[in-house]
Design a protein around this motif. Structure first.
Motif, PDB file in Angstrom:
ATOM      1  N   VAL A  84       0.804  25.554  -5.138  1.00 18.39           N
ATOM      2  CA  VAL A  84       1.330  25.646  -6.501  1.00 18.39           C
ATOM      3  C   VAL A  84       0.198  25.631  -7.517  1.00 18.39           C
ATOM      4  N   LEU A  85      -0.760  24.709  -7.347  1.00 12.53           N
ATOM      5  CA  LEU A  85      -1.879  24.629  -8.275  1.00 12.53           C
ATOM      6  C   LEU A  85      -2.747  25.883  -8.207  1.00 12.53           C
ATOM      7  N   GLY A  86      -2.985  26.360  -6.971  1.00 11.52           N
ATOM      8  CA  GLY A  86      -3.784  27.575  -6.820  1.00 11.52           C
ATOM      9  C   GLY A  86      -3.095  28.789  -7.416  1.00 11.52           C
ATOM     10  N   GLY A  87      -1.778  28.885  -7.206  1.00 11.15           N
ATOM     11  CA  GLY A  87      -1.034  29.999  -7.796  1.00 11.15           C
ATOM     12  C   GLY A  87      -1.051  29.959  -9.311  1.00 11.15           C
ATOM     13  N   GLY A  88      -0.915  28.763  -9.876  1.00 13.01           N
ATOM     14  CA  GLY A  88      -0.984  28.632 -11.332  1.00 13.01           C
ATOM     15  C   GLY A  88      -2.355  29.004 -11.870  1.00 13.01           C
ATOM     16  N   ALA A  89      -3.411  28.588 -11.152  1.00 12.61           N
ATOM     17  CA  ALA A  89      -4.771  28.926 -11.583  1.00 12.61           C
ATOM     18  C   ALA A  89      -4.996  30.434 -11.569  1.00 12.61           C
ATOM     19  N   VAL A  90      -4.519  31.107 -10.518  1.00 14.00           N
ATOM     20  CA  VAL A  90      -4.668  32.562 -10.429  1.00 14.00           C
ATOM     21  C   VAL A  90      -3.897  33.245 -11.552  1.00 14.00           C
TER      22      VAL A  90
ATOM     23  N   MET B  30       0.833  -1.206   0.000  1.00 15.12           N
ATOM     24  CA  MET B  30       0.000   0.000   0.000  1.00 15.12           C
ATOM     25  C   MET B  30       0.870   1.259   0.000  1.00 15.12           C
ATOM     26  N   THR B  31       0.450   2.244  -0.747  1.00 14.87           N
ATOM     27  CA  THR B  31       1.190   3.494  -0.784  1.00 14.87           C
ATOM     28  C   THR B  31       0.762   4.389   0.363  1.00 14.87           C
ATOM     29  N   SER B  32       1.727   5.060   0.948  1.00 18.92           N
ATOM     30  CA  SER B  32       1.432   5.958   2.065  1.00 18.92           C
ATOM     31  C   SER B  32       0.819   7.250   1.548  1.00 18.92           C
ATOM     32  N   ARG B  33      -0.008   7.842   2.393  1.00 20.42           N
ATOM     33  CA  ARG B  33      -0.662   9.096   2.021  1.00 20.42           C
ATOM     34  C   ARG B  33       0.352  10.228   2.083  1.00 20.42           C
ATOM     35  N   PRO B  34       0.330  11.157   1.112  1.00 15.82           N
ATOM     36  CA  PRO B  34       1.278  12.278   1.157  1.00 15.82           C
ATOM     37  C   PRO B  34       1.130  13.078   2.448  1.00 15.82           C
ATOM     38  N   SER B  35       2.230  13.623   2.924  1.00 16.45           N
ATOM     39  CA  SER B  35       2.214  14.405   4.155  1.00 16.45           C
ATOM     40  C   SER B  35       1.403  15.685   3.988  1.00 16.45           C
ATOM     41  N   PHE B  36       1.044  16.278   5.111  1.00 18.14           N
ATOM     42  CA  PHE B  36       0.248  17.510   5.096  1.00 18.14           C
ATOM     43  C   PHE B  36       1.005  18.643   4.413  1.00 18.14           C
ATOM     44  N   LEU B  37       2.306  18.747   4.676  1.00 24.07           N
ATOM     45  CA  LEU B  37       3.099  19.822   4.071  1.00 24.07           C
ATOM     46  C   LEU B  37       3.178  19.666   2.561  1.00 24.07           C
ATOM     47  N   PHE B  38       3.308  18.418   2.104  1.00 21.55           N
ATOM     48  CA  PHE B  38       3.366  18.198   0.662  1.00 21.55           C
ATOM     49  C   PHE B  38       2.037  18.555   0.007  1.00 21.55           C
ATOM     50  N   ARG B  39       0.925  18.143   0.633  1.00 21.07           N
ATOM     51  CA  ARG B  39      -0.391  18.466   0.075  1.00 21.07           C
ATOM     52  C   ARG B  39      -0.640  19.970   0.088  1.00 21.07           C
ATOM     53  N   LEU B  40      -0.182  20.646   1.148  1.00 20.52           N
ATOM     54  CA  LEU B  40      -0.331  22.094   1.216  1.00 20.52           C
ATOM     55  C   LEU B  40       0.487  22.765   0.114  1.00 20.52           C
ATOM     56  N   PHE B  41       1.715  22.308  -0.069  1.00 20.77           N
ATOM     57  CA  PHE B  41       2.563  22.861  -1.117  1.00 20.77           C
ATOM     58  C   PHE B  41       1.948  22.632  -2.500  1.00 20.77           C
ATOM     59  N   ARG B  42       1.418  21.427  -2.703  1.00 24.25           N
ATOM     60  CA  ARG B  42       0.801  21.100  -3.989  1.00 24.25           C
ATOM     61  C   ARG B  42      -0.388  22.005  -4.281  1.00 24.25           C
TER      62      ARG B  42
END
Length: 278
Positions: free
Chosen positions: A16-22, A1-13
């Motif tokens: 980045v996605l939100g900044g690109g959308a803006v 089973m793959t581990s869930r990404p950490s909170f910091l990684f999800r926040l960073f992701r």
């Protein structure tokens, strides 16, 4: 089973996605807000996002009356619809043949399709222009449609999707006495609706926004497509009244945004499913 990404990684992701959308949405937001402003508020020494005096009615009225914008929009709908229907008529049987049939020259034919994917149509614009001149189709709506009836990308996308359809379904249809043409339109077409919708969005967006080819083959203002009509509008306005110009651009852009918002789930499904098999 793959581990869930950490909170910091999800926040960073998400940042980045939100900044690109803006970043990508900012020009559209600025265009809409500019279409609501009077002329004296568009060019100022300070940046004001929202107008202090609303000029939306005047700007959009001028956009509809200074040039025949509704006619340009109608031309765009007619051209994009004709191109899409003809591309589907050509692409579906071709994609079915490459995906499910065996015939002599299949590999070489597929290589030619892949080669065509790498050639931009601007590179063959002059030969196409000369051919249309010989047959007397310049400055007609047919000149905007006929060069794009064969879409290598459409054949590629539909072929990739057809590869994911089980062969047992096709064999069962053949046992029921269905012809190969019937298989294409009565079995493969309903099964490929997600990929077909994804291709439709690609096709409509590409030809709705196309400025190069209409500028080359169309000289009559009444035959202009929306991007070419924007140029006529700017010439009419001498590039001074940017409020009406932005209002016209909003009306030209809005149908594409609405189309993608309505069909975004099917669009994503079609693109992802089309890449399952090579």
């Amino acid at each position: 089973m793959t581990s869930r990404p950490s909170f910091l990684f999800r926040l960073f992701r998400h940042l980045v996605l939100g900044g690109g959308a803006v970043l990508f949405l900012l020009p559209f937001v600025w265009m809409v807000l500019t279409s609501l402003k009077p002329a004296d508020e568009i060019f100022t020494s300070t940046v004001h996002w929202f107008p202090t005096q609303w000029a939306a009615i005047d700007n959009y009225t001028q956009a509809l009356t200074q040039v025949p914008l509704l006619r340009y929009l109608g031309n765009g709908v007619l051209v994009c619809t004709a191109i899409l229907l003809l591309q589907i008529v050509v692409a579906l049987p071709a994609a079915y043949a490459f995906a499910k049939l065996d015939f002599r020259g299949k590999q070489w034919g597929w290589r030619l399709v892949m080669l065509a994917l790498m050639i931009p149509y601007q590179a063959i614009a002059i030969p196409l222009y000369v051919m249309l001149h010989w047959v007397g189709l310049l400055d007609t709506l047919a000149a905007l449609v006929l060069p794009f009836t064969l879409s290598a990308f459409g054949i590629f996308l539909m072929r990739q999707f057809f590869k994911t359809i089980p062969d047992d379904l096709i064999h069962a249809a053949r046992l029921d006495g269905m012809s190969e043409i019937g298989l294409v339109w009565r079995v493969m077409l309903p099964a490929a609706l997600p990929a077909l919708l994804a291709f439709s969005i690609f096709s409509v967006v590409a030809h709705w926004n196309d400025y190069f080819w209409p500028l080359l083959v169309i000289s009559s203002p009444e035959l202009a497509t929306p991007p070419l009509g924007t140029m006529f509008f700017r010439n009419e306005e001498a590039g001074i009244h940017y409020g009406p110009l932005m209002a016209g651009t909003v009306m030209i852009t809005a149908p594409l945004l609405l189309l993608f918002i309505i069909a975004q789930k099917r669009f994503i499904d079609g693109v992802t499913l089309s890449g399952v098999k090579g």
